[in-house]
Design a protein around this motif. Structure first.
Motif, PDB file in Angstrom:
ATOM      1  N   MET B 120       6.993  69.562  -9.901  1.00 28.48           N
ATOM      2  CA  MET B 120       6.524  68.195  -9.670  1.00 28.48           C
ATOM      3  C   MET B 120       5.557  68.079  -8.490  1.00 28.48           C
ATOM      4  O   MET B 120       5.156  66.968  -8.138  1.00 28.48           O
ATOM      5  CB  MET B 120       7.720  67.246  -9.499  1.00 28.48           C
ATOM      6  N   LYS B 121       5.222  69.230  -7.896  1.00 31.01           N
ATOM      7  CA  LYS B 121       4.182  69.293  -6.848  1.00 31.01           C
ATOM      8  C   LYS B 121       4.441  68.334  -5.686  1.00 31.01           C
ATOM      9  O   LYS B 121       3.507  67.714  -5.158  1.00 31.01           O
ATOM     10  CB  LYS B 121       2.788  68.990  -7.447  1.00 31.01           C
ATOM     11  N   GLN B 122       5.692  68.188  -5.310  1.00 29.94           N
ATOM     12  CA  GLN B 122       6.020  67.314  -4.189  1.00 29.94           C
ATOM     13  C   GLN B 122       5.952  68.115  -2.888  1.00 29.94           C
ATOM     14  O   GLN B 122       6.376  69.278  -2.846  1.00 29.94           O
ATOM     15  CB  GLN B 122       7.439  66.740  -4.378  1.00 29.94           C
ATOM     16  N   ASP B 123       5.440  67.486  -1.839  1.00 29.49           N
ATOM     17  CA  ASP B 123       5.332  68.194  -0.560  1.00 29.49           C
ATOM     18  C   ASP B 123       6.621  68.030   0.261  1.00 29.49           C
ATOM     19  O   ASP B 123       7.559  67.346  -0.154  1.00 29.49           O
ATOM     20  CB  ASP B 123       4.087  67.733   0.217  1.00 29.49           C
ATOM     21  N   ASP B 124       6.644  68.654   1.438  1.00 29.27           N
ATOM     22  CA  ASP B 124       7.850  68.639   2.270  1.00 29.27           C
ATOM     23  C   ASP B 124       8.325  67.220   2.576  1.00 29.27           C
ATOM     24  O   ASP B 124       9.522  66.930   2.502  1.00 29.27           O
ATOM     25  CB  ASP B 124       7.579  69.355   3.607  1.00 29.27           C
ATOM     26  N   ALA B 125       7.391  66.333   2.924  1.00 28.47           N
ATOM     27  CA  ALA B 125       7.776  64.964   3.292  1.00 28.47           C
ATOM     28  C   ALA B 125       8.395  64.234   2.101  1.00 28.47           C
ATOM     29  O   ALA B 125       9.360  63.470   2.251  1.00 28.47           O
ATOM     30  CB  ALA B 125       6.555  64.200   3.801  1.00 28.47           C
ATOM     31  N   GLN B 126       7.838  64.460   0.922  1.00 26.23           N
ATOM     32  CA  GLN B 126       8.364  63.794  -0.278  1.00 26.23           C
ATOM     33  C   GLN B 126       9.756  64.328  -0.643  1.00 26.23           C
ATOM     34  O   GLN B 126      10.644  63.566  -1.040  1.00 26.23           O
ATOM     35  CB  GLN B 126       7.386  63.983  -1.442  1.00 26.23           C
ATOM     36  N   VAL B 127       9.941  65.637  -0.496  1.00 28.03           N
ATOM     37  CA  VAL B 127      11.259  66.221  -0.785  1.00 28.03           C
ATOM     38  C   VAL B 127      12.274  65.736   0.251  1.00 28.03           C
ATOM     39  O   VAL B 127      13.419  65.403  -0.082  1.00 28.03           O
ATOM     40  CB  VAL B 127      11.183  67.769  -0.813  1.00 28.03           C
ATOM     41  N   GLN B 128      11.848  65.659   1.487  1.00 25.88           N
ATOM     42  CA  GLN B 128      12.714  65.150   2.559  1.00 25.88           C
ATOM     43  C   GLN B 128      13.138  63.706   2.274  1.00 25.88           C
ATOM     44  O   GLN B 128      14.303  63.346   2.430  1.00 25.88           O
ATOM     45  CB  GLN B 128      11.943  65.235   3.898  1.00 25.88           C
ATOM     46  N   ALA B 129      12.195  62.865   1.828  1.00 28.29           N
ATOM     47  CA  ALA B 129      12.503  61.459   1.527  1.00 28.29           C
ATOM     48  C   ALA B 129      13.511  61.363   0.378  1.00 28.29           C
ATOM     49  O   ALA B 129      14.433  60.537   0.401  1.00 28.29           O
ATOM     50  CB  ALA B 129      11.222  60.707   1.175  1.00 28.29           C
ATOM     51  N   TRP B 130      13.323  62.198  -0.628  1.00 30.91           N
ATOM     52  CA  TRP B 130      14.254  62.277  -1.766  1.00 30.91           C
ATOM     53  C   TRP B 130      15.664  62.620  -1.261  1.00 30.91           C
ATOM     54  O   TRP B 130      16.640  61.934  -1.567  1.00 30.91           O
ATOM     55  CB  TRP B 130      13.734  63.338  -2.738  1.00 30.91           C
ATOM     56  N   ILE B 131      15.759  63.672  -0.464  1.00 34.25           N
ATOM     57  CA  ILE B 131      17.055  64.119   0.060  1.00 34.25           C
ATOM     58  C   ILE B 131      17.714  63.002   0.863  1.00 34.25           C
ATOM     59  O   ILE B 131      18.897  62.696   0.670  1.00 34.25           O
ATOM     60  CB  ILE B 131      16.863  65.393   0.923  1.00 34.25           C
ATOM     61  N   HIS B 132      16.933  62.362   1.732  1.00 33.64           N
ATOM     62  CA  HIS B 132      17.481  61.285   2.562  1.00 33.64           C
ATOM     63  C   HIS B 132      18.000  60.130   1.711  1.00 33.64           C
ATOM     64  O   HIS B 132      19.024  59.539   2.029  1.00 33.64           O
ATOM     65  CB  HIS B 132      16.422  60.795   3.553  1.00 33.64           C
ATOM     66  N   THR B 133      17.279  59.794   0.640  1.00 34.17           N
ATOM     67  CA  THR B 133      17.685  58.671  -0.224  1.00 34.17           C
ATOM     68  C   THR B 133      19.096  58.868  -0.756  1.00 34.17           C
ATOM     69  O   THR B 133      19.948  57.984  -0.658  1.00 34.17           O
ATOM     70  CB  THR B 133      16.708  58.547  -1.409  1.00 34.17           C
ATOM     71  N   TRP B 134      19.359  60.035  -1.325  1.00 32.90           N
ATOM     72  CA  TRP B 134      20.668  60.243  -1.980  1.00 32.90           C
ATOM     73  C   TRP B 134      21.781  60.466  -0.971  1.00 32.90           C
ATOM     74  O   TRP B 134      22.919  60.033  -1.182  1.00 32.90           O
ATOM     75  CB  TRP B 134      20.588  61.386  -2.997  1.00 32.90           C
ATOM     76  N   ILE B 135      21.462  61.118   0.140  1.00 32.73           N
ATOM     77  CA  ILE B 135      22.483  61.289   1.182  1.00 32.73           C
ATOM     78  C   ILE B 135      22.858  59.912   1.740  1.00 32.73           C
ATOM     79  O   ILE B 135      24.045  59.591   1.884  1.00 32.73           O
ATOM     80  CB  ILE B 135      22.004  62.226   2.315  1.00 32.73           C
ATOM     81  N   ALA B 136      21.852  59.080   2.029  1.00 31.71           N
ATOM     82  CA  ALA B 136      22.133  57.771   2.637  1.00 31.71           C
ATOM     83  C   ALA B 136      22.957  56.891   1.698  1.00 31.71           C
ATOM     84  O   ALA B 136      23.949  56.279   2.124  1.00 31.71           O
ATOM     85  CB  ALA B 136      20.829  57.078   3.017  1.00 31.71           C
TER      86      ALA B 136
END
Lengths: 212, 212
Positions: B120-136
């Motif tokens: 899906m060609k997501q960069d570090d910031a986008q993957v980080q935002a994804w991770i934060h969403t589900w953890i939060a």
């Protein structure tokens, strides 16, 4: 009991089967996921996860998480058991259930699809490929755990494994996943489709299903 | 017993805590996830899911899925219980465990991050935002289920809920998630950090952890 449910939710479908197997009489309260009713303040007060199902017990306790609800039903409600008797059969049934409930379903649910489309700008084909990836790897792992010559996933009685398999195959068909690599899971699904608790839990038979 | 594990895997961390609580002596076999050892033909023959952990029992059975393994340990191994006694406490412990094991962890594990980056060609910031969403969202749901005034997630003894909370907070810190909205979970984590079974299971203390 009162079940907050959505006709097409896999997790709600599991709990409907389990309640039916245990012969629990319950009333359904539809939560329309596409209309985002799960994010209303009223529903979030009931279930802070903002997901279906939620089960309100006779004494007013609110239970969430489909597998936790199945375990609770097994421990508190008499009627047909939804776990096998022998220790290794029990762990095998729970393992198959967890493969589906952890490694397939959460990756493909409504909120995740919405995130992929909206935040990550993925189109239909890309979301479809994502869904297929996790369904295929999870179903392959589950298929490998099914022993030949038994009627259901673990032995000749349905268990929590079958309670998870049937909704997951329904979901896989909805997303046009090729099921030919999983003949054992398909045979279990066909067998379960003869049982009234599974029939009565089918999405199209729920009060909130749209007319066909 | 033999545990196929990776020092930083949340799911393996859970099983290490559970084995320690049950005072089971086990040998660790490291499976290096970043080097993709979980996808080797040898490991896939053992665990078709291609995930850690896998536990090989004394009589040669291969068990997978961390929560299924916890339930199996509870049913077959004496020693301190990893589930509360009362029915509603048991379902609450399992619910918190499932929130973490279903709604947070599978969305953020190594294979999913790899898919987001590569397919899906997501960069570090986008993957980080994804991770934060589900953890939060998952931690908020778990926090809401913690009753005030108890030492652990459900009562004054650690249970499968704490077995899941501690690795998930470790994982959240790794991804720089702000934990101030979850004071109850943080208090539980601090309490568990005093217990030997939790200490001995910490990632940095595992044989395959890199030297600091």
């Amino acid at each position: 009991m009162k079940l907050y449910s959505y006709w097409r939710s896999s997790a709600a479908y599991r709990v409907r089967i389990a309640l039916n197997m245990k012969r629990v009489v319950y009333e359904q309260v539809p939560i329309h996921l596409v209309k985002k009713e799960q994010s209303s303040p009223e529903y979030l007060a009931l279930n802070p996860s903002g997901l279906v199902p939620a089960l309100v017990t006779d004494d007013g306790q609110v239970l969430t998480q489909s597998i936790a609800i199945c375990e609770w039903l097994e421990e508190t409600v008499s009627g047909p058991s939804i776990l096998p008797e022998k220790e290794y059969d029990r762990v095998r049934a729970r393992t198959i259930a967890q493969i589906i409930a952890c490694d397939i379903h959460p990756l493909n649910n409504t909120r995740v699809q919405a995130y992929l489309r909206t935040e990550m700008k993925q189109d239909d084909a890309q979301v479809q490929a994502w869904i297929h990836t996790w369904i295929a790897s999870g179903l392959a792992a589950a298929e490998a755990l099914i022993v030949d010559g038994k009627r259901y996933a673990v032995g000749d009685r349905p268990s929590v494994a079958d309670i998870c398999i049937v909704p997951q195959l329904y979901n896989a068909r909805r997303f046009d996943v090729d099921l030919t690599p999983y003949p054992k899971l398909c045979a279990i699904d066909a067998e379960a489709a003869k049982l009234q608790p599974f029939i009565d839990a089918q999405p199209e038979r729920q009060p909130d299903a749209p007319p066909t």
